[in-house]
Write an enzyme that holds these catalytic residues in place. Sequence first.
Site, PDB file in Angstrom:
ATOM      1  NE  ARG A 179     -34.162 -35.373 -17.893  1.00  0.00           N
ATOM      2  CZ  ARG A 179     -35.407 -35.723 -17.599  1.00  0.00           C
ATOM      3  NH1 ARG A 179     -36.263 -34.828 -17.179  1.00  0.00           N
ATOM      4  NH2 ARG A 179     -35.793 -36.976 -17.713  1.00  0.00           N
ATOM      5  CD  GLU A 194     -37.202 -38.995 -12.136  1.00  0.00           C
ATOM      6  OE1 GLU A 194     -36.502 -39.070 -13.155  1.00  0.00           O
ATOM      7  OE2 GLU A 194     -38.320 -39.538 -12.037  1.00  0.00           O
ATOM      8  CD  GLU A 196     -41.552 -36.876 -12.618  1.00  0.00           C
ATOM      9  OE1 GLU A 196     -41.345 -37.763 -13.467  1.00  0.00           O
ATOM     10  OE2 GLU A 196     -40.717 -36.022 -12.319  1.00  0.00           O
ATOM     11  CD  GLU A 224     -39.345 -35.363 -20.814  1.00  0.00           C
ATOM     12  OE1 GLU A 224     -39.671 -34.271 -20.319  1.00  0.00           O
ATOM     13  OE2 GLU A 224     -38.978 -36.332 -20.133  1.00  0.00           O
ATOM     14  CE  LYS A 225     -41.218 -33.397 -31.448  1.00  0.00           C
ATOM     15  NZ  LYS A 225     -39.846 -33.611 -30.947  1.00  0.00           N
ATOM     16  CG  PHE A 226     -44.309 -37.764 -29.808  1.00  0.00           C
ATOM     17  CD1 PHE A 226     -45.512 -37.306 -30.335  1.00  0.00           C
ATOM     18  CD2 PHE A 226     -43.146 -37.563 -30.525  1.00  0.00           C
ATOM     19  CE1 PHE A 226     -45.553 -36.661 -31.567  1.00  0.00           C
ATOM     20  CE2 PHE A 226     -43.179 -36.929 -31.762  1.00  0.00           C
ATOM     21  CZ  PHE A 226     -44.384 -36.477 -32.285  1.00  0.00           C
ATOM     22  CG  HIS A 227     -43.970 -38.309 -21.289  1.00  0.00           C
ATOM     23  ND1 HIS A 227     -45.037 -38.225 -20.428  1.00  0.00           N
ATOM     24  CD2 HIS A 227     -43.055 -39.095 -20.678  1.00  0.00           C
ATOM     25  CE1 HIS A 227     -44.769 -38.936 -19.336  1.00  0.00           C
ATOM     26  NE2 HIS A 227     -43.573 -39.471 -19.459  1.00  0.00           N
TER      27      HIS A 227
HETATM   28  C1  GAL Z   1     -38.880 -38.428 -15.165  1.00  0.00           C
HETATM   29  C2  GAL Z   1     -38.477 -36.970 -15.038  1.00  0.00           C
HETATM   30  C3  GAL Z   1     -39.440 -36.043 -15.725  1.00  0.00           C
HETATM   31  C4  GAL Z   1     -39.819 -36.561 -17.078  1.00  0.00           C
HETATM   32  C5  GAL Z   1     -40.366 -37.964 -16.929  1.00  0.00           C
HETATM   33  C6  GAL Z   1     -40.819 -38.579 -18.229  1.00  0.00           C
HETATM   34  O1  GAL Z   1     -37.768 -39.242 -15.055  1.00  0.00           O
HETATM   35  O2  GAL Z   1     -38.362 -36.613 -13.688  1.00  0.00           O
HETATM   36  O3  GAL Z   1     -38.853 -34.763 -15.834  1.00  0.00           O
HETATM   37  O4  GAL Z   1     -38.684 -36.569 -17.890  1.00  0.00           O
HETATM   38  O5  GAL Z   1     -39.375 -38.786 -16.392  1.00  0.00           O
HETATM   39  O6  GAL Z   1     -41.311 -39.883 -18.043  1.00  0.00           O
END
Ligand code: GAL
Length: 671
Positions: free
Chosen positions: A121, A160, A318, A366-369
């Site tokens: 991305r 971001e 976030e 990001e599946k483990f986030h």
């Molecule tokens: C941020 C981002 C999100 C996601 C998140 C994960 O930097 O804006 O899209 O990736 O981190 O922590």
Amino acid sequence: MILQETSSPASVWNNIEGIAYGGDYNPEQWPASVRLEDLELMQEAGVSFLSVGIFSWALLEPAEGTYHFAWLDEVMDNLAGIGVKVALATATAAPPAWLVRKHPEILPVTADGTVLGPGSRRHYTPSSAVYRRYATGITRVLAERYKDHPALALWHVDNELGCHVSEFYGEEDTAAFRAWLERRYGNIEALNAAWGTAFWSQHYGSFEEILPPAVAPSTLNPGQQLDFQRFNSWALMDYYRELVAVLREVTPGVPCTTNLMASSATKSMDYFDWAKDLDVIANDHYLVAADPERQIELAFSADLTRGIAGGDPWILMEHSTSAVNWQPRNQPKMPGEMLRNSLAHVARGADAVMFFQWRQSFAGSEKFHSAMVPHGGRDTRVWREVVDLGAALKRLAPVRGSRVESRVAIVFDYEAWWASEIDSKPSIDVKYLDLLRAFHRALFLRGVSVDVVHPSAILDGYDLVLVCTLYSVTDDAAANIAAAAAAGATVLVSYFSGIADKNDHVRLGGYPGAFRELLGVRVEEFHPLLAGTQLKLSDGAVSSVWSEHVHLAGADAVQTFTEYPLEGVPSLTRRPVGAGSAWYLATFPDRDGIESVVDRLLEESGVAAAAAADPGVELTRRRSDDGRTFLFAINHTRSSATVQASGAELLSGQAFDGTVPAGGVVVIAEG
Ligand code: GAL
């Protein structure tokens, strides 16, 4: 004739009740059945605000000029149906594959010439004319489609900006850098003067000769490096402004923002400068799991965000419900930590608490986030805590719009951060944030609120002002700080402050040029310490990193160095100034030493903790326009703690009994 006023966007807060709650919502990753279940779960959790469509471009416009809006229409309608407001994204944070294939020149280039490819991305450079054309294109299409949608409350522009890549070295970036320099300096000789190009045969005959400071045999011109930082920060915002111009045209009443990453980890963007273009400040913050004092870093990020917002309420756009996926070892949050984190942001001025993301992905990197809805569904600790947090935020509605009370300011400047850490300085151990955060930490531990403010901020009303390693400073900012002392504040300035002007030219005649007169000291020579070395000071305190040859020129010595060759030389001084005083700190004391300096400063300035409390309890107070006050007490320990306060405890609805449970939070409507 009546002149029509230019319409300005409404406040996002007009559209949201109480403290907003929600997160990033990526419904395109899920089938319709899951999206329907989402609506039920959102209601169960008390969700009121979601960021939608941040990474949706490739699905919204699968081929150039071909649009698929059905799924987003349905999502927007369904969210409106349950009363959820949307921060709709411009979808521009990840260009689609067809665009990269057609126009690979949009890709970012690093200092060594590497082209950063797609498949992830943020693979575009903000100065690409082609990228801007396509990005404004999809932004306009989205704005036209959803301009009257009842769910639309805010535009979430890109995402971001400056994350992953914040310096751009491609051909178009170079051309934009030159144009920016030409606007800044007007003529090449002005640039030569600012960059000090008489040094090392670096003189330029025209702007065309200039390149970005990429890779070279030795250290690069500091003026060029500093201007390149400024340019990159500007270029990202210039791109933002171009998208916002489209949004203003189509939806003049809808506010716009982008999510910042203000914290101790983000250096490249001057957010104080960016704030001028944002209708509301939104910030993303992630804990560093390995930091045993991560709640203090969170507090610093939140205090900085509030400073960027000029003290106004802001959006926590976030954070995470539990673990992230991008640290080396991704520990989950401890039980109750998510509530403490969320309410710590609210305590420090956030009026919205949002997460990345609503539902945890099952595919992708990001599946483990963690997310609000974990892989395990409803029967999980995270989900129960998410529901409890939603209920807690509902009870905090009375806090909405109130402002954090603070009598202490720490001056913070991205430009000074950049300039102080350019190579070839007296010591690599002088890191802009280290001393500043050491003071912030000591104040945090004492329950004293701190505003983190720009050097040009209005400093009236602060009783204590801390100026830490503010290496470069303008004359106006130095005068602003001196005026605070004259007006009655206790002002402390540290070593390596006021050394240079905004061109990174040394202020001559003895350090610290910009503050010499205010402080009543003259520094003759720096004596940075070798790695691992410590110094003993006259009162038994220990310090490291820095010492210097200080002469008194009107100030009194409060503490001195004791070791060769600086025995008896002042390490801490004080000078009465008007109704206040100016202190100078010429070394970096260890934690105990910092705490004892802070205690002296608090005593002199008459600043006290927000309340008397047991150690380990974080304290702040918010005050509403009508004078009501709300004391937040967050217990970071694993045993119950006492706080001396009285009033109604908003989370329980009971009278406050003086106790904060282990790991718990209380919010007391005082009186
Ligand atoms: C941020 C981002 C999100 C996601 C998140 C994960 O930097 O804006 O899209 O990736 O981190 O922590």
